[in-house]
Design a protein around this motif. Structure first.
Motif, mmCIF file in Angstrom:
data_model
loop_
_atom_site.group_PDB
_atom_site.id
_atom_site.type_symbol
_atom_site.label_atom_id
_atom_site.label_comp_id
_atom_site.label_asym_id
_atom_site.label_seq_id
_atom_site.Cartn_x
_atom_site.Cartn_y
_atom_site.Cartn_z
ATOM 1 N N ALA A 47 0.733 -1.039 -0.160
ATOM 2 C CA ALA A 47 -0.121 0.004 0.024
ATOM 3 C C ALA A 47 0.905 1.241 -0.079
ATOM 4 C CB ALA A 47 -0.900 -0.006 1.299
ATOM 5 N N GLN A 51 1.118 3.900 -2.929
ATOM 6 C CA GLN A 51 0.677 5.053 -3.063
ATOM 7 C C GLN A 51 1.930 6.329 -3.179
ATOM 8 O OE1 GLN A 51 -1.144 4.857 1.114
ATOM 9 N NE2 GLN A 51 -3.286 4.856 0.375
ATOM 10 N N GLN A 149 -5.581 3.848 -6.067
ATOM 11 C CA GLN A 149 -6.251 3.915 -4.653
ATOM 12 C C GLN A 149 -7.222 2.588 -4.683
ATOM 13 O OE1 GLN A 149 -9.140 7.171 -5.472
ATOM 14 N NE2 GLN A 149 -7.376 8.745 -5.166
ATOM 15 N N ARG A 150 -7.561 1.960 -5.557
ATOM 16 C CA ARG A 150 -8.381 0.790 -5.323
ATOM 17 C C ARG A 150 -7.399 -0.448 -4.803
ATOM 18 N NH1 ARG A 150 -12.022 0.745 -10.888
ATOM 19 N NH2 ARG A 150 -13.500 2.302 -10.082
ATOM 20 N N ALA A 152 -4.703 0.184 -3.311
ATOM 21 C CA ALA A 152 -4.377 0.527 -1.817
ATOM 22 C C ALA A 152 -5.210 0.296 -1.189
ATOM 23 C CB ALA A 152 -4.159 2.021 -1.806
ATOM 24 N N ALA A 153 -6.674 0.407 -1.133
ATOM 25 C CA ALA A 153 -7.709 -0.100 -0.477
ATOM 26 C C ALA A 153 -7.759 -1.587 -0.315
ATOM 27 C CB ALA A 153 -9.106 0.402 -0.964
ATOM 28 N N ARG A 156 -5.114 -2.382 2.109
ATOM 29 C CA ARG A 156 -5.496 -2.303 3.772
ATOM 30 C C ARG A 156 -6.420 -3.366 4.139
ATOM 31 N NH1 ARG A 156 -4.971 3.251 1.683
ATOM 32 N NH2 ARG A 156 -7.224 3.181 1.114
ATOM 33 N N SER A 157 -7.293 -3.476 3.162
ATOM 34 C CA SER A 157 -8.330 -4.739 3.460
ATOM 35 C C SER A 157 -7.516 -5.829 3.915
ATOM 36 C CB SER A 157 -9.244 -5.028 2.379
ATOM 37 O OG SER A 157 -10.049 -3.733 2.317
#
Length: 287
Positions: A47, A51, A149-150, A152-153, A156-157
């Motif tokens: 992530a 980013q 962004q997707r 990275a999300a 994080r998930s």
């Protein structure tokens, strides 16, 4: 000699809590915990890399590209304060990227490609594209912020899921220790009742169980952690291109060593605390 050993183990815990079942189960839990730790660290690294790196990357396509149009686009882009760097993609590299889809010799004209790196990923690439189109008509700017962004999300998930797995592993390990402790209590019930009737304190009896169970749990965690290291090193080596590392040394240094080293002490504490609570609760029910 037999009396000395008996005095050191009046409850016979070496017989009641012997075997490889508890250490083996804890070793499996430690292996899962090590994998979860590595997963959490890897997801966080991915992530951060996406980013900081790809989020600030922008691609410019120059249709009907010739040397003059590409050079004019480079001069225009490098003059913009938002652009940290602008480099034309080598035609051979572009051909290699397109070869799986277009073949070795594309039959359609291929646009020129310029790779940008922005000083700030929050800059709107549309504004850059508008100014570039004035100098080089037809130039297109493609930003990668949305898919970054997707991704990275998603990372994080995955990191949150790995932490949940860690918590579940800890709870399962505590349940396993509690069951093993109850089995040991059942096996030595008569000796415990005799010592308890003679005035042995609950803390002394629980402490003996807790130390024995804690050492067994720590030993199992050492085995499970040691077994996880080669597998994790292999996974990190395979993930090197995405993590920006390569080589055996990077595979070893990329391991979550603080977490791995902490697993055996944590296993000891979980075993010790669970055994303490289980034995004290059992003793309180004695008449």
């Amino acid at each position: 000699m037999a009396r000395r050993r008996h005095s050191r183990d009046p409850l016979g815990l070496r017989r009641a809590l012997s075997g490889l079942l508890l250490p083996g189960l804890v070793a499996a839990m430690a292996l899962l915990a090590a994998l979860a730790l590595a997963g959490a660290q890897g997801a966080a690294a991915l992530a951060e890399r996406w980013q900081r790196g790809a989020a600030a990357a922008v691609t410019v396509q120059i249709p009907d590209a010739d040397a003059a149009r590409v050079q004019r686009a480079l001069v225009t882009l490098r003059a913009m304060p938002e652009v940290a760097d602008a480099q034309a993609m080598d035609p051979q590299r572009l051909a290699a990227l397109l070869r799986p889809w277009l073949g070795a010799a594309p039959s359609i004209p291929v646009p020129g490609v310029i790779e940008l790196r922005l000083r700030d990923s929050r800059v709107d690439p549309v504004l850059i594209g508008d100014r570039l189109a004035q100098a080089v008509p037809g130039a297109l700017v493609e930003a990668h912020g949305l898919w970054v962004q997707r991704l990275a999300a998603l990372a994080r998930s995955l990191q949150a899921l790995a932490l949940v797995v860690l918590v579940l592993v800890g709870l399962v390990a505590a349940a396993v220790v509690a069951v093993a402790t109850r089995a040991g209590l059942a096996a030595r019930r008569d000796a415990i009742e005799v010592l308890h009737g003679l005035g042995a304190r609950d803390g002394d009896i629980a402490g003996r169980f807790a130390r024995r169970v804690g050492l067994l749990a720590a030993g199992g965690a050492v085995v499970g952690t040691a077994a996880a290291v080669p597998a994790l090193a292999l996974l990190i080596d395979l993930a090197g291109p995405w993590l920006g590392s390569a080589g055996a040394m990077d595979s070893l240094t990329g391991l979550p060593w603080p977490g791995l080293v902490a697993l055996p002490p944590v296993a000891f504490l979980v075993g010790w605390a669970t055994a303490q609570a289980t034995v004290r609760r059992w003793l309180h029910r004695l008449p």
